[in-house]
Design a protein around this motif. Structure first.
Motif, PDB file in Angstrom:
ATOM      1  N   SER A   3       0.838  -1.196   0.000  1.00  0.00           N
ATOM      2  CA  SER A   3       0.000   0.000   0.000  1.00  0.00           C
ATOM      3  C   SER A   3       0.872   1.244   0.000  1.00  0.00           C
ATOM      4  N   PRO A   4       0.394   2.347  -0.623  1.00  0.00           N
ATOM      5  CA  PRO A   4       1.172   3.590  -0.580  1.00  0.00           C
ATOM      6  C   PRO A   4       1.247   4.129   0.836  1.00  0.00           C
ATOM      7  N   LYS A   5       2.254   4.927   1.080  1.00  0.00           N
ATOM      8  CA  LYS A   5       2.410   5.513   2.412  1.00  0.00           C
ATOM      9  C   LYS A   5       1.248   6.451   2.699  1.00  0.00           C
ATOM     10  N   PRO A   6       0.866   6.585   3.963  1.00  0.00           N
ATOM     11  CA  PRO A   6      -0.247   7.483   4.276  1.00  0.00           C
ATOM     12  C   PRO A   6       0.120   8.940   3.995  1.00  0.00           C
ATOM     13  N   ALA A   7      -0.865   9.710   3.631  1.00  0.00           N
ATOM     14  CA  ALA A   7      -0.672  11.155   3.581  1.00  0.00           C
ATOM     15  C   ALA A   7      -0.574  11.658   5.014  1.00  0.00           C
ATOM     16  N   ILE A   8       0.115  12.760   5.209  1.00  0.00           N
ATOM     17  CA  ILE A   8       0.278  13.328   6.544  1.00  0.00           C
ATOM     18  C   ILE A   8      -0.369  14.708   6.577  1.00  0.00           C
ATOM     19  N   LEU A   9      -1.269  14.883   7.527  1.00  0.00           N
ATOM     20  CA  LEU A   9      -1.981  16.149   7.701  1.00  0.00           C
ATOM     21  C   LEU A   9      -1.600  16.728   9.057  1.00  0.00           C
ATOM     22  N   LEU A  10      -1.016  17.916   9.044  1.00  0.00           N
ATOM     23  CA  LEU A  10      -0.475  18.527  10.258  1.00  0.00           C
ATOM     24  C   LEU A  10      -1.389  19.633  10.763  1.00  0.00           C
ATOM     25  N   ALA A  11      -1.788  19.526  12.023  1.00  0.00           N
ATOM     26  CA  ALA A  11      -2.543  20.588  12.693  1.00  0.00           C
ATOM     27  C   ALA A  11      -1.551  21.431  13.484  1.00  0.00           C
ATOM     28  N   HIS A  12      -1.245  22.622  12.999  1.00  0.00           N
ATOM     29  CA  HIS A  12      -0.236  23.443  13.649  1.00  0.00           C
ATOM     30  C   HIS A  12      -0.773  24.067  14.939  1.00  0.00           C
ATOM     31  N   GLY A  13       0.140  24.632  15.716  1.00  0.00           N
ATOM     32  CA  GLY A  13      -0.221  25.187  17.005  1.00  0.00           C
ATOM     33  C   GLY A  13      -0.713  26.617  16.940  1.00  0.00           C
ATOM     34  N   SER A  14      -1.207  27.106  18.072  1.00  0.00           N
ATOM     35  CA  SER A  14      -1.618  28.512  18.190  1.00  0.00           C
ATOM     36  C   SER A  14      -0.428  29.422  17.912  1.00  0.00           C
ATOM     37  N   TYR A  15      -0.715  30.630  17.465  1.00  0.00           N
ATOM     38  CA  TYR A  15       0.289  31.659  17.165  1.00  0.00           C
ATOM     39  C   TYR A  15       1.116  31.326  15.916  1.00  0.00           C
ATOM     40  N   ALA A  95       0.036  16.590  15.179  1.00  0.00           N
ATOM     41  CA  ALA A  95      -0.547  17.690  15.939  1.00  0.00           C
ATOM     42  C   ALA A  95       0.514  18.329  16.817  1.00  0.00           C
ATOM     43  N   HIS A  96       0.642  19.652  16.718  1.00  0.00           N
ATOM     44  CA  HIS A  96       1.594  20.370  17.556  1.00  0.00           C
ATOM     45  C   HIS A  96       0.850  21.298  18.506  1.00  0.00           C
ATOM     46  N   SER A  97       1.197  21.262  19.786  1.00  0.00           N
ATOM     47  CA  SER A  97       0.683  22.193  20.792  1.00  0.00           C
ATOM     48  C   SER A  97      -0.847  22.166  20.820  1.00  0.00           C
ATOM     49  N   SER A  98      -1.509  23.318  20.661  1.00  0.00           N
ATOM     50  CA  SER A  98      -2.971  23.332  20.709  1.00  0.00           C
ATOM     51  C   SER A  98      -3.591  22.614  19.518  1.00  0.00           C
ATOM     52  N   PHE A 129      -0.170  11.486  15.784  1.00  0.00           N
ATOM     53  CA  PHE A 129       1.146  11.695  16.398  1.00  0.00           C
ATOM     54  C   PHE A 129       1.140  13.098  16.994  1.00  0.00           C
ATOM     55  N   TYR A 130       1.168  13.166  18.333  1.00  0.00           N
ATOM     56  CA  TYR A 130       1.121  14.439  19.044  1.00  0.00           C
ATOM     57  C   TYR A 130       2.540  14.925  19.351  1.00  0.00           C
ATOM     58  N   MET A 131       2.782  16.228  19.156  1.00  0.00           N
ATOM     59  CA  MET A 131       4.108  16.818  19.372  1.00  0.00           C
ATOM     60  C   MET A 131       3.999  17.920  20.424  1.00  0.00           C
ATOM     61  N   ALA A 132       4.383  17.608  21.662  1.00  0.00           N
ATOM     62  CA  ALA A 132       4.239  18.562  22.768  1.00  0.00           C
ATOM     63  C   ALA A 132       2.835  19.164  22.769  1.00  0.00           C
ATOM     64  N   SER A 133       1.850  18.335  22.513  1.00  0.00           N
ATOM     65  CA  SER A 133       0.473  18.787  22.309  1.00  0.00           C
ATOM     66  C   SER A 133      -0.327  18.788  23.604  1.00  0.00           C
ATOM     67  N   PHE A 134      -1.366  19.606  23.614  1.00  0.00           N
ATOM     68  CA  PHE A 134      -2.372  19.503  24.652  1.00  0.00           C
ATOM     69  C   PHE A 134      -3.265  18.308  24.339  1.00  0.00           C
ATOM     70  N   LEU A 135      -3.348  17.370  25.275  1.00  0.00           N
ATOM     71  CA  LEU A 135      -4.269  16.253  25.159  1.00  0.00           C
ATOM     72  C   LEU A 135      -5.514  16.623  25.959  1.00  0.00           C
ATOM     73  N   VAL A 136      -6.528  17.037  25.237  1.00  0.00           N
ATOM     74  CA  VAL A 136      -7.737  17.573  25.860  1.00  0.00           C
ATOM     75  C   VAL A 136      -8.746  16.447  26.045  1.00  0.00           C
ATOM     76  N   MET A 137      -9.350  16.376  27.219  1.00  0.00           N
ATOM     77  CA  MET A 137     -10.353  15.359  27.497  1.00  0.00           C
ATOM     78  C   MET A 137     -11.732  15.807  26.988  1.00  0.00           C
ATOM     79  N   LEU A 138     -12.608  14.843  26.776  1.00  0.00           N
ATOM     80  CA  LEU A 138     -13.966  15.139  26.325  1.00  0.00           C
ATOM     81  C   LEU A 138     -14.627  16.177  27.235  1.00  0.00           C
ATOM     82  N   GLY A 139     -15.237  17.169  26.633  1.00  0.00           N
ATOM     83  CA  GLY A 139     -15.922  18.207  27.389  1.00  0.00           C
ATOM     84  C   GLY A 139     -15.016  19.318  27.879  1.00  0.00           C
ATOM     85  N   GLU A 140     -13.711  19.120  27.779  1.00  0.00           N
ATOM     86  CA  GLU A 140     -12.754  20.149  28.174  1.00  0.00           C
ATOM     87  C   GLU A 140     -12.304  20.925  26.935  1.00  0.00           C
ATOM     88  N   SER A 141     -11.624  22.047  27.167  1.00  0.00           N
ATOM     89  CA  SER A 141     -11.132  22.883  26.077  1.00  0.00           C
ATOM     90  C   SER A 141      -9.624  23.041  26.199  1.00  0.00           C
TER      91      SER A 141
END
Length: 280
Positions: A3-15, A95-98, A129-141
């Protein structure tokens, strides 16, 4: 044929803009990974101030008001849906930070590879794959999760100065001394360069509604020299996510700070590739 390698989608951090992530994306591209990193509205000057050409954030917001994370979700989900539903691609989320909140929120069941496979459809999110990310729980922000870490996060701050300031009349936050808090493990000239790319951040108070931790393989890059989100708080968030989901996260470690994808790009590359192969 494999199979081809997965595409990578990055969610950047705040600021942030996508600019600081360009080197990591280039390294991944050389390894055969297609990467995407759309600019998210909550960090876009176009959405934060009335006159985006004015470098100051001490000005009125746009006429439509400040953006909410719903717009970030829409921007990221549009790319994810195109990759999964139109192209049938497997996708690994970074995912990085927020951006941890955003990546977790968009990885809904109908876009997960496992759920799609049960329905006879191809493609889907294979992991996060989280990078120094906030791991937010359900119902939290992000804001409530950050508030729980504030005292510890500021232990590394210079006396009398935290790493962010509130522009209360504007409902924005801006970064203080990013060379010290974000880019301290880079040469001074490079630290100044990346500091100039930072924007501002509205209050991120939208609650998390999707539980991806329980359904997807997850990895976390623990940044031991982080002056924004301390390493022990990163470990605490991982523990809480593991306890709530009943699943273990793959842990990677880096001696660098919050932006260590810039100072240790090869370490990040190797870790992401290893995790991507495990998710294949």
């Amino acid at each position: 044929m494999s199979s081809p390698k997965p595409a990578i989608l990055l969610a950047h951090g705040s600021y942030h803009t996508p600019q600081p992530y360009a080197r990591l994306r280039a390294l991944l591209s050389k390894q055969g990974y297609e990467t995407h990193c759309p600019q998210l509205p909550c960090a876009s000057r176009d959405y934060l101030v009335a006159d985006p050409r004015n470098p100051s954030f001490d000005q009125p917001p746009p006429s439509q008001g400040l953006p909410t994370q719903d717009l970030d979700v829409a921007a990221l989900r549009a790319v994810l849906r195109r990759l999964v539903e139109e192209q049938g691609r497997d996708v690994l989320l970074l995912a990085h930070s927020s951006g941890g909140w955003t990546a977790t929120e968009i990885a809904t069941p109908e876009l997960q590879r496992g759920k799609r496979g049960l329905e006879g459809r191809g493609g889907g999110v294979v992991g996060i794959f989280y990078m120094a990310s906030f791991l937010v729980m359900l119902g939290e922000s992000v804001w409530s999760t950050f508030a729980a870490s504030t005292g510890e996060a500021e232990q590394g701050a210079r006396e009398g100065q935290g790493w962010f300031s509130l522009l209360k009349e504007r409902n924005l936050t801006v970064f203080n001394d990013p060379p010290y808090f974000l880019f301290h493990d880079l040469p001074a000239e490079e630290a100044e360069k990346w500091s100039e790319t930072l924007t501002a951040c509205p209050f991120l108070t939208v609650p998390l509604t999707n539980d991806a931790y329980s359904e997807l393989p997850c990895a976390y890059m623990l940044c031991e020299g982080d002056r924004v989100v301390s390493s022990w708080y990163q470990e605490l968030m991982v523990k809480k996510a593991e306890e709530s989901s009943g699943r273990k996260m793959q842990i990677y470690k880096c001696p660098g700070g919050h932006e260590s994808f810039l100072s240790y790009p090869e370490l990040y590359l190797d870790s992401i590739v290893e995790f991507a192969e495990k998710c294949a």
